[in-house]
Write a protein that holds these residues in place. Structure first.
Motif, PDB file in Angstrom:
ATOM      1  N   ASP A  71      65.615 -31.073-104.934  1.00 56.33           N
ATOM      2  CA  ASP A  71      64.499 -31.184-103.995  1.00 56.33           C
ATOM      3  C   ASP A  71      63.197 -31.506-104.719  1.00 56.33           C
ATOM      4  N   GLN A  72      63.006 -30.954-105.907  1.00 60.46           N
ATOM      5  CA  GLN A  72      61.792 -31.238-106.675  1.00 60.46           C
ATOM      6  C   GLN A  72      61.823 -32.654-107.253  1.00 60.46           C
ATOM      7  N   ALA A  73      63.000 -33.093-107.721  1.00 60.99           N
ATOM      8  CA  ALA A  73      63.108 -34.416-108.352  1.00 60.99           C
ATOM      9  C   ALA A  73      63.195 -35.549-107.332  1.00 60.99           C
ATOM     10  N   VAL A  74      63.818 -35.280-106.181  1.00 61.83           N
ATOM     11  CA  VAL A  74      64.025 -36.301-105.149  1.00 61.83           C
ATOM     12  C   VAL A  74      63.637 -35.701-103.792  1.00 61.83           C
ATOM     13  N   PRO A  75      62.334 -35.606-103.521  1.00 63.46           N
ATOM     14  CA  PRO A  75      61.894 -34.992-102.263  1.00 63.46           C
ATOM     15  C   PRO A  75      62.372 -35.773-101.040  1.00 63.46           C
ATOM     16  N   GLY A  76      62.592 -35.036 -99.949  1.00 62.04           N
ATOM     17  CA  GLY A  76      62.936 -35.667 -98.680  1.00 62.04           C
ATOM     18  C   GLY A  76      64.417 -35.803 -98.392  1.00 62.04           C
ATOM     19  N   CYS A  77      65.275 -35.283 -99.279  1.00 56.16           N
ATOM     20  CA  CYS A  77      66.716 -35.301 -98.987  1.00 56.16           C
ATOM     21  C   CYS A  77      66.997 -34.337 -97.841  1.00 56.16           C
ATOM     22  N   LYS A  78      68.092 -34.586 -97.141  1.00 51.92           N
ATOM     23  CA  LYS A  78      68.532 -33.632 -96.131  1.00 51.92           C
ATOM     24  C   LYS A  78      69.273 -32.501 -96.848  1.00 51.92           C
ATOM     25  N   HIS A  79      69.347 -31.348 -96.184  1.00 47.21           N
ATOM     26  CA  HIS A  79      70.049 -30.196 -96.740  1.00 47.21           C
ATOM     27  C   HIS A  79      70.977 -29.618 -95.688  1.00 47.21           C
ATOM     28  N   ALA A  80      72.212 -29.356 -96.087  1.00 48.42           N
ATOM     29  CA  ALA A  80      73.188 -28.710 -95.218  1.00 48.42           C
ATOM     30  C   ALA A  80      73.461 -27.319 -95.794  1.00 48.42           C
ATOM     31  N   PHE A  81      73.597 -26.351 -94.921  1.00 43.92           N
ATOM     32  CA  PHE A  81      73.798 -24.971 -95.348  1.00 43.92           C
ATOM     33  C   PHE A  81      75.021 -24.374 -94.676  1.00 43.92           C
ATOM     34  N   LEU A  82      75.746 -23.577 -95.443  1.00 43.06           N
ATOM     35  CA  LEU A  82      76.846 -22.772 -94.917  1.00 43.06           C
ATOM     36  C   LEU A  82      76.439 -21.308 -95.012  1.00 43.06           C
ATOM     37  N   PRO A  83      76.685 -20.529 -93.973  1.00 48.02           N
ATOM     38  CA  PRO A  83      76.472 -19.091 -94.133  1.00 48.02           C
ATOM     39  C   PRO A  83      77.485 -18.559 -95.155  1.00 48.02           C
ATOM     40  N   LYS A  84      77.089 -17.553 -95.909  1.00 48.94           N
ATOM     41  CA  LYS A  84      77.952 -17.006 -96.961  1.00 48.94           C
ATOM     42  C   LYS A  84      79.327 -16.617 -96.414  1.00 48.94           C
ATOM     43  N   GLU A  85      79.338 -15.989 -95.223  1.00 49.43           N
ATOM     44  CA  GLU A  85      80.621 -15.527 -94.672  1.00 49.43           C
ATOM     45  C   GLU A  85      81.569 -16.680 -94.332  1.00 49.43           C
ATOM     46  N   PRO A 114      66.124 -32.465 -93.007  1.00 48.69           N
ATOM     47  CA  PRO A 114      65.352 -32.950 -94.157  1.00 48.69           C
ATOM     48  C   PRO A 114      64.381 -31.886 -94.648  1.00 48.69           C
ATOM     49  N   SER A 115      64.137 -31.909 -95.942  1.00 57.57           N
ATOM     50  CA  SER A 115      63.171 -31.015 -96.557  1.00 57.57           C
ATOM     51  C   SER A 115      61.885 -31.798 -96.774  1.00 57.57           C
ATOM     52  N   TYR A 116      60.780 -31.180 -96.502  1.00 58.41           N
ATOM     53  CA  TYR A 116      59.492 -31.827 -96.690  1.00 58.41           C
ATOM     54  C   TYR A 116      58.708 -31.060 -97.728  1.00 58.41           C
ATOM     55  N   THR A 117      58.186 -31.761 -98.700  1.00 50.17           N
ATOM     56  CA  THR A 117      57.418 -31.088 -99.738  1.00 50.17           C
ATOM     57  C   THR A 117      55.928 -31.334 -99.585  1.00 50.17           C
ATOM     58  N   THR A 118      55.535 -32.114 -98.597  1.00 51.23           N
ATOM     59  CA  THR A 118      54.107 -32.331 -98.387  1.00 51.23           C
ATOM     60  C   THR A 118      53.493 -31.033 -97.897  1.00 51.23           C
ATOM     61  N   GLU A 119      52.281 -30.797 -98.309  1.00 52.13           N
ATOM     62  CA  GLU A 119      51.589 -29.565 -97.924  1.00 52.13           C
ATOM     63  C   GLU A 119      51.095 -29.696 -96.489  1.00 52.13           C
ATOM     64  N   LEU A 165      60.769 -21.913 -94.386  1.00 55.88           N
ATOM     65  CA  LEU A 165      60.420 -22.231 -92.992  1.00 55.88           C
ATOM     66  C   LEU A 165      59.485 -23.431 -92.929  1.00 55.88           C
ATOM     67  N   GLN A 166      58.521 -23.479 -93.849  1.00 56.98           N
ATOM     68  CA  GLN A 166      57.586 -24.597 -93.897  1.00 56.98           C
ATOM     69  C   GLN A 166      58.281 -25.864 -94.382  1.00 56.98           C
ATOM     70  N   GLN A 167      59.119 -25.722 -95.377  1.00 63.04           N
ATOM     71  CA  GLN A 167      59.809 -26.866 -95.966  1.00 63.04           C
ATOM     72  C   GLN A 167      60.642 -27.607 -94.924  1.00 63.04           C
ATOM     73  N   PHE A 168      61.269 -26.865 -94.036  1.00 61.97           N
ATOM     74  CA  PHE A 168      62.106 -27.485 -93.016  1.00 61.97           C
ATOM     75  C   PHE A 168      61.395 -27.615 -91.672  1.00 61.97           C
TER      76      PHE A 168
END
Length: 190
Positions: A71-85, A114-119, A165-168
């Motif tokens: 995310d720091q090297a390539v801002p703006g990628c989408k992110h998929a998450f799985l709950p741990k369970e 997508p993740s946003y790194t803009t303030e 929360l802000q990032q997404f």
């Protein structure tokens, strides 16, 4: 016929690629561990330009480290998450994308954000998190875990929750709706 995902999917290793390709017609970039090499970063940059990228790592510390590095090297990628369970192999006591069901894998990718790194300012504040009981006190960790599942942003510790929360770009309305759902579930369990 398997569903097709046009974006390149960043995973940790071969077993993740194999699990995904059993269910989904997709291409992956493997990081081969949490020390993400410069060549992998270059592949991710090219993939983002040409096809888009979804980062899909394990719901654990090394997975989060990889996610943060990319995310720091390539801002703006989408992110998929799985709950741990959804990613636990109970027999081997391991957590990983490769242990999830086909349905959970597909749904996580379909819900990638997508993740946003803009303030940018968000309506959700630290005070909102404290008022909601997400930062301290009995059950706060469980509430954060459930919030991450409902908002499809993954688990965050207390320090990282506001940033996530802000990032997404989670809206105040989405946040309140998720909190109300958690409250209903807690009342139902009592």
């Amino acid at each position: 016929m398997k569903p097709y995902i046009k974006e390149m999917i960043v995973v940790e290793g071969k077993s993740d690629t194999n699990a995904l390709q059993k269910t989904i017609d997709c291409d992956t970039i493997e990081t081969n561990g949490s020390a993400v090499s410069n060549s992998v970063i270059q592949q991710v940059k090219l993939a983002k330009e040409r096809r888009g990228v979804i980062v899909f790592t394990d719901p654990d510390f090394p997975g989060e480290k990889i996610r943060k590095t990319i995310d720091q090297a390539v801002p703006g990628c989408k992110h998929a998450f799985l709950p741990k369970e959804a990613a636990i192999d109970v027999r081997k006591k391991k957590v990983g994308v490769e242990h999830a069901s086909n349905e959970d894998l597909y749904n996580a990718l379909k819900e990638a954000k997508p993740s946003y790194t803009t303030e940018e300012t968000t309506l959700i504040t630290q005070s909102d998190l404290i008022t909601a009981g997400l930062l301290a006190g009995k059950g706060s960790k469980q509430k954060r875990e459930r919030l991450g599942v409902l908002l499809k942003i993954g688990y965050s510790n207390g320090k990282q929750l506001l940033k996530r929360l802000q990032q997404f770009r989670v809206t105040k309305k989405e946040f309140i709706t998720a909190l109300q759902q958690i409250e209903r579930e807690q009342q139902h369990d009592e």
